[in-house]
Motif scaffolding. Structure first.
Motif, PDB file in Angstrom:
ATOM      1  N   TYR A   1       3.560   2.842  -1.240  1.00 15.60           N
ATOM      2  CA  TYR A   1       2.675   2.876  -2.407  1.00 15.60           C
ATOM      3  C   TYR A   1       1.317   2.292  -2.044  1.00 15.60           C
ATOM      4  O   TYR A   1       1.220   1.379  -1.221  1.00 15.60           O
ATOM      5  CB  TYR A   1       3.252   2.039  -3.552  1.00 15.60           C
ATOM      6  CG  TYR A   1       4.423   2.664  -4.253  1.00 15.60           C
ATOM      7  CD1 TYR A   1       4.245   3.406  -5.419  1.00 15.60           C
ATOM      8  CD2 TYR A   1       5.710   2.516  -3.766  1.00 15.60           C
ATOM      9  CE1 TYR A   1       5.324   3.977  -6.078  1.00 15.60           C
ATOM     10  CE2 TYR A   1       6.802   3.083  -4.418  1.00 15.60           C
ATOM     11  CZ  TYR A   1       6.592   3.812  -5.569  1.00 15.60           C
ATOM     12  OH  TYR A   1       7.666   4.373  -6.228  1.00 15.60           O
ATOM     13  N   ALA A   2       0.297   2.811  -2.700  1.00 12.70           N
ATOM     14  CA  ALA A   2      -1.056   2.277  -2.604  1.00 12.70           C
ATOM     15  C   ALA A   2      -1.690   2.419  -3.978  1.00 12.70           C
ATOM     16  O   ALA A   2      -1.300   3.287  -4.765  1.00 12.70           O
ATOM     17  CB  ALA A   2      -1.876   3.028  -1.563  1.00 12.70           C
TER      18      ALA A   2
ATOM     19  N   GLU B   1      -5.332   4.646  -9.237  1.00 12.88           N
ATOM     20  CA  GLU B   1      -4.033   5.057  -9.765  1.00 12.88           C
ATOM     21  C   GLU B   1      -2.997   4.713  -8.705  1.00 12.88           C
ATOM     22  O   GLU B   1      -3.321   4.527  -7.530  1.00 12.88           O
ATOM     23  CB  GLU B   1      -3.999   6.546 -10.100  1.00 12.88           C
ATOM     24  CG  GLU B   1      -4.180   7.444  -8.895  1.00 12.88           C
ATOM     25  CD  GLU B   1      -4.147   8.918  -9.250  1.00 12.88           C
ATOM     26  OE1 GLU B   1      -3.332   9.329 -10.100  1.00 12.88           O
ATOM     27  OE2 GLU B   1      -4.949   9.661  -8.674  1.00 12.88           O
ATOM     28  N   LEU B   2      -1.762   4.625  -9.110  1.00 11.87           N
ATOM     29  CA  LEU B   2      -0.680   4.302  -8.186  1.00 11.87           C
ATOM     30  C   LEU B   2      -0.299   5.548  -7.394  1.00 11.87           C
ATOM     31  O   LEU B   2       0.092   6.560  -7.963  1.00 11.87           O
ATOM     32  CB  LEU B   2       0.526   3.755  -8.961  1.00 11.87           C
ATOM     33  CG  LEU B   2       1.611   3.076  -8.136  1.00 11.87           C
ATOM     34  CD1 LEU B   2       1.057   1.874  -7.373  1.00 11.87           C
ATOM     35  CD2 LEU B   2       2.762   2.651  -9.027  1.00 11.87           C
TER      36      LEU B   2
ATOM     37  N   TRP C   1       5.320  -0.797   1.548  1.00  5.58           N
ATOM     38  CA  TRP C   1       6.649  -0.297   1.177  1.00  5.58           C
ATOM     39  C   TRP C   1       7.184  -1.092  -0.016  1.00  5.58           C
ATOM     40  O   TRP C   1       7.100  -2.320  -0.039  1.00  5.58           O
ATOM     41  CB  TRP C   1       7.633  -0.440   2.325  1.00  5.58           C
ATOM     42  CG  TRP C   1       9.013  -0.023   1.939  1.00  5.58           C
ATOM     43  CD1 TRP C   1       9.995  -0.820   1.415  1.00  5.58           C
ATOM     44  CD2 TRP C   1       9.548   1.293   1.977  1.00  5.58           C
ATOM     45  NE1 TRP C   1      11.109  -0.078   1.133  1.00  5.58           N
ATOM     46  CE2 TRP C   1      10.860   1.233   1.470  1.00  5.58           C
ATOM     47  CE3 TRP C   1       9.050   2.518   2.398  1.00  5.58           C
ATOM     48  CZ2 TRP C   1      11.670   2.354   1.386  1.00  5.58           C
ATOM     49  CZ3 TRP C   1       9.857   3.627   2.307  1.00  5.58           C
ATOM     50  CH2 TRP C   1      11.155   3.539   1.809  1.00  5.58           C
ATOM     51  N   PHE C   2       7.724  -0.404  -1.005  1.00 11.34           N
ATOM     52  CA  PHE C   2       8.412  -1.034  -2.132  1.00 11.34           C
ATOM     53  C   PHE C   2       9.720  -0.288  -2.373  1.00 11.34           C
ATOM     54  O   PHE C   2       9.806   0.922  -2.153  1.00 11.34           O
ATOM     55  CB  PHE C   2       7.560  -0.993  -3.403  1.00 11.34           C
ATOM     56  CG  PHE C   2       6.368  -1.906  -3.336  1.00 11.34           C
ATOM     57  CD1 PHE C   2       6.491  -3.261  -3.635  1.00 11.34           C
ATOM     58  CD2 PHE C   2       5.130  -1.426  -2.966  1.00 11.34           C
ATOM     59  CE1 PHE C   2       5.405  -4.101  -3.561  1.00 11.34           C
ATOM     60  CE2 PHE C   2       4.027  -2.261  -2.888  1.00 11.34           C
ATOM     61  CZ  PHE C   2       4.164  -3.606  -3.186  1.00 11.34           C
ATOM     62  N   ASP C   3      10.725  -1.018  -2.846  1.00  8.43           N
ATOM     63  CA  ASP C   3      12.026  -0.418  -3.129  1.00  8.43           C
ATOM     64  C   ASP C   3      12.061   0.334  -4.453  1.00  8.43           C
ATOM     65  O   ASP C   3      12.993   1.082  -4.707  1.00  8.43           O
ATOM     66  CB  ASP C   3      13.121  -1.485  -3.107  1.00  8.43           C
ATOM     67  CG  ASP C   3      13.364  -2.003  -1.702  1.00  8.43           C
ATOM     68  OD1 ASP C   3      13.215  -1.229  -0.734  1.00  8.43           O
ATOM     69  OD2 ASP C   3      13.690  -3.187  -1.559  1.00  8.43           O
ATOM     70  N   SER C   4      11.036   0.133  -5.304  1.00  6.07           N
ATOM     71  CA  SER C   4      10.994   0.845  -6.577  1.00  6.07           C
ATOM     72  C   SER C   4       9.558   0.957  -7.074  1.00  6.07           C
ATOM     73  O   SER C   4       8.682   0.175  -6.688  1.00  6.07           O
ATOM     74  CB  SER C   4      11.834   0.127  -7.633  1.00  6.07           C
ATOM     75  OG  SER C   4      11.204  -1.074  -8.025  1.00  6.07           O
ATOM     76  N   GLU C   5       9.339   1.906  -7.953  1.00 11.49           N
ATOM     77  CA  GLU C   5       8.030   2.070  -8.577  1.00 11.49           C
ATOM     78  C   GLU C   5       7.689   0.839  -9.408  1.00 11.49           C
ATOM     79  O   GLU C   5       6.525   0.428  -9.468  1.00 11.49           O
ATOM     80  CB  GLU C   5       8.012   3.324  -9.456  1.00 11.49           C
ATOM     81  CG  GLU C   5       6.670   3.557 -10.113  1.00 11.49           C
ATOM     82  CD  GLU C   5       6.640   4.805 -10.968  1.00 11.49           C
ATOM     83  OE1 GLU C   5       5.553   5.114 -11.484  1.00 11.49           O
ATOM     84  OE2 GLU C   5       7.681   5.470 -11.134  1.00 11.49           O
TER      85      GLU C   5
ATOM     86  N   ALA D   1       4.085  -3.660 -10.374  1.00 10.67           N
ATOM     87  CA  ALA D   1       3.896  -5.086 -10.649  1.00 10.67           C
ATOM     88  C   ALA D   1       3.021  -5.748  -9.591  1.00 10.67           C
ATOM     89  O   ALA D   1       2.220  -6.637  -9.899  1.00 10.67           O
ATOM     90  CB  ALA D   1       5.246  -5.790 -10.724  1.00 10.67           C
ATOM     91  N   ALA D   2       3.129  -5.308  -8.350  1.00  8.76           N
ATOM     92  CA  ALA D   2       2.388  -5.923  -7.255  1.00  8.76           C
ATOM     93  C   ALA D   2       0.984  -5.354  -7.068  1.00  8.76           C
ATOM     94  O   ALA D   2       0.069  -6.075  -6.669  1.00  8.76           O
ATOM     95  CB  ALA D   2       3.162  -5.765  -5.955  1.00  8.76           C
ATOM     96  N   LEU D   3       0.795  -4.087  -7.371  1.00  6.87           N
ATOM     97  CA  LEU D   3      -0.455  -3.421  -7.000  1.00  6.87           C
ATOM     98  C   LEU D   3      -1.395  -3.091  -8.147  1.00  6.87           C
ATOM     99  O   LEU D   3      -2.607  -3.069  -7.962  1.00  6.87           O
ATOM    100  CB  LEU D   3      -0.146  -2.120  -6.246  1.00  6.87           C
ATOM    101  CG  LEU D   3       0.647  -2.256  -4.947  1.00  6.87           C
ATOM    102  CD1 LEU D   3       0.962  -0.869  -4.392  1.00  6.87           C
ATOM    103  CD2 LEU D   3      -0.116  -3.078  -3.930  1.00  6.87           C
ATOM    104  N   VAL D   4      -0.849  -2.768  -9.312  1.00  3.69           N
ATOM    105  CA  VAL D   4      -1.679  -2.290 -10.420  1.00  3.69           C
ATOM    106  C   VAL D   4      -2.283  -3.473 -11.159  1.00  3.69           C
ATOM    107  O   VAL D   4      -1.550  -4.367 -11.600  1.00  3.69           O
ATOM    108  CB  VAL D   4      -0.857  -1.415 -11.394  1.00  3.69           C
ATOM    109  CG1 VAL D   4      -1.716  -0.956 -12.557  1.00  3.69           C
ATOM    110  CG2 VAL D   4      -0.274  -0.219 -10.651  1.00  3.69           C
TER     111      VAL D   4
END
Length: 68
Positions: free
Chosen positions: A10-11, A15-16, A47-51, A56-59
């Protein structure tokens, strides 16, 4: 592989962005099978295990409210 999984790279760029299996670029390559070997972030990708974890971490908080 489960087709419903949201694990992947994810980046956030306004937008995600989601890449479930790989990210290819002229400067780097990220592959699902090597996800544990990278030092993140790699050019903004992590890398994340879920959207949900990625969001929560990026947006930014104001963007999360708009997406709901």
């Amino acid at each position: 592989m489960d087709t419903q999984t949201t694990s992947g790279f994810y980046a956030y760029q306004g937008e995600l962005l989601f890449a479930p299996n790989y990210v290819l670029n002229k400067h780097f390559e990220l592959w699902r099978e090597h996800k544990d070997t990278y030092t993140y972030p790699v050019h903004g990708w992590t890398w994340f295990d879920s959207e949900e974890e990625a969001s929560a971490a990026l947006v930014p908080p104001q963007q999360e409210e708009e997406q709901e």
